[in-house]
Write a protein that holds these residues in place. Structure first.
Motif, PDB file in Angstrom:
ATOM      1  N   MET A   1       8.961  34.579  21.660  1.00 28.52           N
ATOM      2  CA  MET A   1       8.926  33.135  21.947  1.00 28.52           C
ATOM      3  C   MET A   1       8.985  32.318  20.653  1.00 28.52           C
ATOM      4  O   MET A   1       9.687  31.321  20.573  1.00 28.52           O
ATOM      5  N   GLU A   2       8.250  32.784  19.607  1.00 25.09           N
ATOM      6  CA  GLU A   2       8.250  32.031  18.350  1.00 25.09           C
ATOM      7  C   GLU A   2       9.652  31.995  17.753  1.00 25.09           C
ATOM      8  O   GLU A   2      10.108  30.949  17.276  1.00 25.09           O
ATOM      9  N   VAL A  58       3.796  22.865  21.838  1.00 23.97           N
ATOM     10  CA  VAL A  58       4.740  23.727  21.118  1.00 23.97           C
ATOM     11  C   VAL A  58       4.033  24.409  19.955  1.00 23.97           C
ATOM     12  O   VAL A  58       4.192  25.622  19.720  1.00 23.97           O
ATOM     13  N   VAL A  61       1.856  27.243  21.137  1.00 26.78           N
ATOM     14  CA  VAL A  61       2.617  28.456  21.464  1.00 26.78           C
ATOM     15  C   VAL A  61       2.964  29.222  20.195  1.00 26.78           C
ATOM     16  O   VAL A  61       2.820  30.455  20.124  1.00 26.78           O
ATOM     17  N   ALA A  65       1.618  32.983  19.055  1.00 33.57           N
ATOM     18  CA  ALA A  65       2.492  34.106  18.723  1.00 33.57           C
ATOM     19  C   ALA A  65       2.122  34.718  17.383  1.00 33.57           C
ATOM     20  O   ALA A  65       2.372  35.909  17.132  1.00 33.57           O
ATOM     21  N   TRP A 104       8.648  22.900  29.753  1.00 34.82           N
ATOM     22  CA  TRP A 104       9.339  24.139  30.157  1.00 34.82           C
ATOM     23  C   TRP A 104      10.792  23.862  30.516  1.00 34.82           C
ATOM     24  O   TRP A 104      11.680  24.623  30.148  1.00 34.82           O
ATOM     25  N   GLY A 125       7.794  34.673  27.781  1.00 30.72           N
ATOM     26  CA  GLY A 125       6.977  33.720  27.033  1.00 30.72           C
ATOM     27  C   GLY A 125       6.397  32.600  27.883  1.00 30.72           C
ATOM     28  O   GLY A 125       5.601  31.789  27.388  1.00 30.72           O
ATOM     29  N   ALA A 128       2.578  32.350  27.993  1.00 28.51           N
ATOM     30  CA  ALA A 128       2.009  31.828  26.745  1.00 28.51           C
ATOM     31  C   ALA A 128       2.094  30.312  26.704  1.00 28.51           C
ATOM     32  O   ALA A 128       1.167  29.631  26.233  1.00 28.51           O
ATOM     33  N   LEU A 129       3.190  29.764  27.192  1.00 25.76           N
ATOM     34  CA  LEU A 129       3.324  28.304  27.197  1.00 25.76           C
ATOM     35  C   LEU A 129       2.297  27.674  28.124  1.00 25.76           C
ATOM     36  O   LEU A 129       1.633  26.700  27.768  1.00 25.76           O
ATOM     37  N   TRP A 130       2.167  28.239  29.323  1.00 25.12           N
ATOM     38  CA  TRP A 130       1.219  27.635  30.271  1.00 25.12           C
ATOM     39  C   TRP A 130      -0.235  27.842  29.824  1.00 25.12           C
ATOM     40  O   TRP A 130      -1.086  26.996  30.078  1.00 25.12           O
ATOM     41  N   GLU A 131      -0.493  28.960  29.151  1.00 18.77           N
ATOM     42  CA  GLU A 131      -1.842  29.151  28.609  1.00 18.77           C
ATOM     43  C   GLU A 131      -2.137  28.100  27.542  1.00 18.77           C
ATOM     44  O   GLU A 131      -3.244  27.555  27.462  1.00 18.77           O
ATOM     45  N   ALA A 132      -1.152  27.794  26.728  1.00 14.42           N
ATOM     46  CA  ALA A 132      -1.341  26.787  25.689  1.00 14.42           C
ATOM     47  C   ALA A 132      -1.628  25.417  26.307  1.00 14.42           C
ATOM     48  O   ALA A 132      -2.530  24.690  25.877  1.00 14.42           O
TER      49      ALA A 132
END
Length: 426
Positions: A1-2, A58, A61, A65, A104, A125, A128-132
């Motif tokens: 993702m990064e 952003v 995320v 990572a 997203w 990924g 990870a975005l939704w967790e952030a």
């Protein structure tokens, strides 16, 4: 993702700026959270706020990572700020969820424009975005709740101080008027004060329920003190008796003042409510309205005089063995409740009328007071009230003044003929 984000970062930033502009323009009409933010901030600050959330998500995320925790300082500051401004918590959380969806969408569009074949690699990924986004929203919500709790505590302290100023009456009249205004009380109205005994509590510190009749119930402002709770009642159009119905579900002893019409009179009403509470004995009504118990209030108002009244008027009765004392005092109290009728008193006591008459005769002999003399009846009634308010647990010492004779002489009628028994109503 990064790696994907770094490759499309410039395009992603451009798309997010456009998305922030679009949400600031169209969001208030399409999303309740945007509408609440726009009403509070205006269009330009809303656009900046949305852009900040995009940037924070952003960066969270990317940091994730790299194995680094997200920077939550801005989210916490946002939560505390919006709590102080009165923005609903649902709107605060809603703007984060909305930004997460738009982010997203912008990310997938940027990846597709850069390399459509890379889209499948973007899917892992997504968590990870939704967790952030969730961590940012949780940090803002936690800070919001802390700030709201602190604000609520300050409001409660302010309300308590204002109520103290009204109920204690320690300041000048203009201070009472200012306190009432800050509490939202009318300058002229119908108010009463309720005092609950030690151990009595509403459990919530708020109004226990709606009063009778139509319209809004009386407004109740509770104040917890070491000696018990006190309540200022803004009656409005409701009758004072409605307070009894409001307090009934609480099951506690309470005293209620008379109605007053101005905030400056509430200190006096508070004193009368406390006095009314002292008349609410266990075997009587649980809620005592002062105007319904004025005689008992007279006794309760001066404990030293009430103690002397007990000793002087009923001293010989109180010196009897406990069972004899209980029988005579219970008979006197029942006879008074039955308005001087031995017949009704006998029915309540489940005994013969002659038994009641014999007990009353003995009471007359012990006290030297005749139940056919209205002045003597008043003394006996007040002394009985003093005993009920503070029951004797042991035989009292002899009164300091000369005691009445153990056996009083027969009362004389105006015609000069003696009779041995009172003539209460049948």
């Amino acid at each position: 993702m990064e790696r994907i984000i770094e490759e499309i970062r410039e395009d992603l930033d451009r798309r997010l700026a456009v998305a922030a502009e679009r949400l600031a323009d169209r969001g208030p009409a399409e999303d309740p959270a945007c509408a609440a933010y726009a009403a509070l901030l205006g269009r330009a600050p809303l656009r900046e706020r949305i852009g900040d959330i995009f940037r924070q998500a952003v960066e969270a995320v990317v940091r994730g990572a790299r194995g680094l925790p997200p920077d939550l300082a801005d989210a916490r500051a946002e939560g505390a700020l919006r709590a102080g401004q009165g923005l609903p918590l649902t709107s605060l959380l809603g703007i984060y969820r909305l930004c997460g969806r738009v982010l997203w969408q912008a990310l997938t569009e940027a990846v597709a424009a850069h390399d459509r074949a890379a889209l499948p690699g973007l899917l892992p990924g997504a968590p990870a975005l939704w967790e952030a986004v969730d961590r940012l929203a949780d940090a803002a919500a936690e800070s919001y709740r802390r700030a709201e709790s602190a604000h609520g505590a300050r409001e409660r302290e302010l309300t308590a101080a204002l109520l103290d100023a009204l109920l204690d009456g320690s300041g000048p009249p203009e201070e009472a008027a200012r306190s009432a205004e800050r509490l939202g009380l009318p300058e002229r109205g119908r108010f009463a004060v309720v005092a609950l005994g030690p151990g009595g509590t509403t459990g919530t510190g708020t109004a226990p329920g709606a009063g009778p009749g139509s319209g809004a119930p009386p407004r109740l402002l509770w104040r917890i003190r070491a000696t018990g709770e006190v309540c200022l009642v803004d009656l409005g159009h409701h009758a004072l008796e409605s307070v009894r119905d409001l307090l009934a579900p609480l099951g506690v002893r309470a005293g209620v003042s008379p109605v007053v019409t101005a905030p400056v009179e509430l200190a006096g009403a508070h004193r009368l409510a406390v006095l009314a509470l002292r008349t609410a004995v266990a075997e009587g009504p649980r809620t005592a309205l002062l105007d319904e118990r004025l005689a008992a209030a007279l006794v309760a108002a001066d404990p030293e005089l009430a103690s002397r009244l007990r000793r002087v008027v009923l001293g010989p009765v109180l010196a009897l063995p406990p069972e004899d004392r209980r029988v005579l005092l219970n008979t006197l109290g029942t006879w008074l409740t039955c308005q001087g009728s031995t017949t009704y008193a006998a029915q309540r006591l489940y005994c013969h009328r002659n038994t009641v008459s014999n007990r009353l005769r003995r009471l007359e002999q012990l006290t030297g007071r005749s139940l056919s003399d209205p002045a003597h009846v008043v003394e006996l009634a007040l002394a009985h009230t003093a005993v009920v308010q503070r029951p004797a647990t042991a035989a009292p010492p002899p009164p300091s003044s000369p005691s009445p004779p153990a056996a009083a002489p027969p009362a004389r009628t105006p015609a000069g003929t003696a009779r041995r028994l009172p003539r209460p109503r049948e």
